[in-house]
Design a protein around this motif. Structure first.
Motif, PDB file in Angstrom:
ATOM      1  N   GLY A  99      -8.501 158.506  87.205  1.00 44.85           N
ATOM      2  CA  GLY A  99      -9.423 157.393  87.390  1.00 44.85           C
ATOM      3  C   GLY A  99      -8.937 156.122  86.728  1.00 44.85           C
ATOM      4  O   GLY A  99      -9.092 155.024  87.291  1.00 44.85           O
ATOM      5  N   ALA A 102      -6.241 154.689  88.851  1.00 48.86           N
ATOM      6  CA  ALA A 102      -6.820 154.104  90.058  1.00 48.86           C
ATOM      7  C   ALA A 102      -7.452 152.746  89.765  1.00 48.86           C
ATOM      8  O   ALA A 102      -7.315 151.802  90.551  1.00 48.86           O
ATOM      9  CB  ALA A 102      -7.860 155.054  90.644  1.00 48.86           C
ATOM     10  N   ALA A 128      -7.029 159.386  97.933  1.00 50.12           N
ATOM     11  CA  ALA A 128      -7.995 158.680  97.096  1.00 50.12           C
ATOM     12  C   ALA A 128      -7.325 157.560  96.302  1.00 50.12           C
ATOM     13  O   ALA A 128      -7.887 156.469  96.151  1.00 50.12           O
ATOM     14  CB  ALA A 128      -8.679 159.664  96.155  1.00 50.12           C
ATOM     15  N   LEU A 129      -6.124 157.813  95.793  1.00 46.77           N
ATOM     16  CA  LEU A 129      -5.415 156.787  95.034  1.00 46.77           C
ATOM     17  C   LEU A 129      -4.983 155.625  95.925  1.00 46.77           C
ATOM     18  O   LEU A 129      -5.086 154.452  95.535  1.00 46.77           O
ATOM     19  CB  LEU A 129      -4.210 157.399  94.326  1.00 46.77           C
ATOM     20  N   ALA A 132      -7.825 153.421  96.572  1.00 43.68           N
ATOM     21  CA  ALA A 132      -8.178 152.619  95.396  1.00 43.68           C
ATOM     22  C   ALA A 132      -7.191 151.492  95.139  1.00 43.68           C
ATOM     23  O   ALA A 132      -7.370 150.724  94.194  1.00 43.68           O
ATOM     24  CB  ALA A 132      -8.257 153.524  94.170  1.00 43.68           C
ATOM     25  N   LEU A 258     -11.941 164.666  91.962  1.00 44.25           N
ATOM     26  CA  LEU A 258     -12.022 163.303  92.465  1.00 44.25           C
ATOM     27  C   LEU A 258     -13.344 162.647  92.055  1.00 44.25           C
ATOM     28  O   LEU A 258     -13.387 161.434  91.809  1.00 44.25           O
ATOM     29  CB  LEU A 258     -11.877 163.295  93.984  1.00 44.25           C
ATOM     30  N   LEU A 263     -13.547 158.608  92.262  1.00 43.16           N
ATOM     31  CA  LEU A 263     -12.863 158.240  93.502  1.00 43.16           C
ATOM     32  C   LEU A 263     -13.589 158.775  94.725  1.00 43.16           C
ATOM     33  O   LEU A 263     -13.032 158.777  95.815  1.00 43.16           O
ATOM     34  CB  LEU A 263     -11.419 158.763  93.465  1.00 43.16           C
ATOM     35  N   THR A 264     -14.837 159.226  94.551  1.00 47.19           N
ATOM     36  CA  THR A 264     -15.642 159.652  95.695  1.00 47.19           C
ATOM     37  C   THR A 264     -17.000 158.960  95.623  1.00 47.19           C
ATOM     38  O   THR A 264     -17.392 158.431  94.589  1.00 47.19           O
ATOM     39  CB  THR A 264     -15.869 161.166  95.677  1.00 47.19           C
TER      40      THR A 264
END
Length: 264
Positions: A99, A102, A128-129, A132, A258, A263-264
């Protein structure tokens, strides 16, 4: 449970039910054999880390503390364990590191020695990265070598599943590896422009940690080197889990990770 976020309690139950943690299929005799090989400085079980000297008893005590295996040296055969609470604590710590990267839009590198089982976990982290704003590096694609750690020395080549590095054989199929040489080649090809964070396992993680890069990764209870690297401050986070199960079993773990990374 699928791709939606799960609670810590729900995931703990699933980890034990699936065998990712709790009583695991990784046999005790294999665990102890690998601990002795790491203690003996067998390069196949160092994962590219330069580790301090430690005894077998020290290694078993470390693995009990950081992974949750049975600390009793007289337990030499049969079932061994991974503490699901240690798995969850490490997932929390890994989520914080991912996190933070990110939030910075950092440069990251992802790689696995277990593409047959863990690739989907890494691919979800990659997606996810990227979403971001992170840059996911894919250097040294096509670099090949004959591993010096195994006889006969097999041909191996770096390939990418999107942004996740792994090895393929001469037939183009994904291959398991402990070797640190591929990560060393990747880092050398970057000419000093190293990633802010590496998410990896096996020798991919060990070589990155030895190079001084912030590294988070996964390790089974028969892979003591990454726990020793954690113990010595070379690996930032090592998540204990059985790394050889069906890919779909890791979906709740991935969703939890995540979520912890925001990231969600």
């Amino acid at each position: 449970m699928g791709s939606e976020s799960v609670s810590r309690g729900e995931l703990r139950e699933q980890l034990v039910r699936s065998g990712i943690a709790g009583e695991v299929a990784t046999p005790r005799e294999g665990n102890l054999r690998h601990y002795r090989r790491m203690v003996a400085k067998d390069p196949r079980y160092q994962f590219g880390l330069r580790l301090r000297d430690r005894s077998f008893d020290e290694t078993l005590a470390m693995m009990a503390r950081l992974c949750g295996v049975d600390p009793n040296p007289e337990h030499t055969r049969g079932v061994d364990t991974i503490d699901p609470d240690l798995t969850l604590d490490a997932l929390d710590a890994m989520g914080e590191r991912i996190g933070a990267a990110a939030a910075e839009g950092a440069t990251v590198l992802l790689a696995t020695g277990h593409p047959d089982t863990l690739l989907d976990v890494y691919r979800a982290i990659e997606d996810a990265l990227r979403a971001a704003g992170c840059t996911v590096l894919t250097p040294a694609a096509g670099w090949s070598y004959a591993s010096r750690l195994w006889e006969p020395a097999p041909y191996r080549e770096i390939a990418y599943a999107s942004g996740v590095a792994a090895l393929v054989g001469a037939d183009g199929r994904w291959r398991h590896t402990h070797d640190p040489e591929p990560m060393r080649a990747v880092l050398a090809s970057l000419d000093g422009e190293l990633p802010r964070l590496v998410v990896a396992d096996h020798g991919w993680a060990g070589a990155a940690g030895e190079a001084g890069i912030e590294t988070v990764g996964f390790a089974d209870c028969n892979d003591p080197a990454l726990f020793a690297g954690l113990d010595e401050g070379k690996i930032a986070v090592t998540v204990p889990l059985d790394d050889g199960l069906s890919p779909h079993l890791y979906e709740p773990l991935t969703a939890y990770l995540l979520h912890r990374a925001q990231l969600t």
